[in-house]
Enzyme design. Structure first.
Site, short mmCIF file in Angstrom:
data_model
loop_
_atom_site.label_atom_id
_atom_site.label_comp_id
_atom_site.label_asym_id
_atom_site.label_seq_id
_atom_site.Cartn_x
_atom_site.Cartn_y
_atom_site.Cartn_z
N HIS A 76 -1.04 9.82 8.34
CA HIS A 76 -1.51 9.84 9.73
C HIS A 76 -2.21 11.17 9.99
CE1 HIS A 76 0.44 6.22 11.38
NE2 HIS A 76 1.31 6.43 10.42
N ARG A 146 1.25 25.88 -17.22
CA ARG A 146 0.64 26.11 -18.53
C ARG A 146 -0.09 24.85 -18.96
NH1 ARG A 146 3.48 23.61 -22.69
NH2 ARG A 146 5.58 22.94 -22.16
#
Length: 153
Positions: A76, A146
């Site tokens: 919304h 990583r």
């Protein structure tokens, strides 16, 4: 394709399942009268997951979706402080999850996110932005920690 006890499917006419898909106990595949859910082959969907496809959901082959994962494709818009948020316009945004990705238990993927191939998302992470191929991401909001090694251990 296996659907365990208590799993629910809404608007199956807008859901496409590949081969060898497992849907765990009490998982919900929430299709919608518009929007498509495409789940590739060799996909594992854990117990109590909620997959929503009003804004389109594309899940590649070989994806693992841990127990309790939530994938959302709508939200919304903020209508301002004079109205309740639920009265804001609904915005739909597709989610794409690349092949070979693994979504950790209890993670949440928000509308409009693109997760690359071979990504590892940590348990409980909230994915609010795109993640590149072969990344490892965790946290709230999820951040890349990583890159995965290109060599087998």
């Amino acid at each position: 394709v296996i659907f365990e006890a208590g799993s629910l499917v809404f608007h199956p006419e807008n859901i496409h399942l590949g081969d060898n898909v497992y849907v765990g106990h009490q998982a919900i595949l929430k299709g919608y009268h518009k929007g498509l859910m495409h789940i590739g082959s060799d996909v594992w969907i854990g117990q109590q997951c909620f997959l929503h496809s009003a804004g389109d959901l594309h899940i590649g082959d070989g994806v693992g979706i841990g127990p309790g994962v939530r994938i959302l494709t709508s939200l919304h818009q903020d209508p301002g402080t004079s109205l309740p948020i639920m009265e804001g316009e609904v915005r739909f945004a597709a989610v794409h999850i690349g092949p070979g990705t693994d979504l950790g238990a209890g993670s949440t993927v928000l509308p409009g996110v693109r997760i690359g191939s071979g990504v590892q998302v940590g348990a409980g992470a909230v994915v609010s932005r795109d993640l590149p191929d072969f990344s490892v991401a965790a946290g709230v909001p999820a951040r890349v920690l990583r890159m995965r090694s290109t060599e087998a251990l």
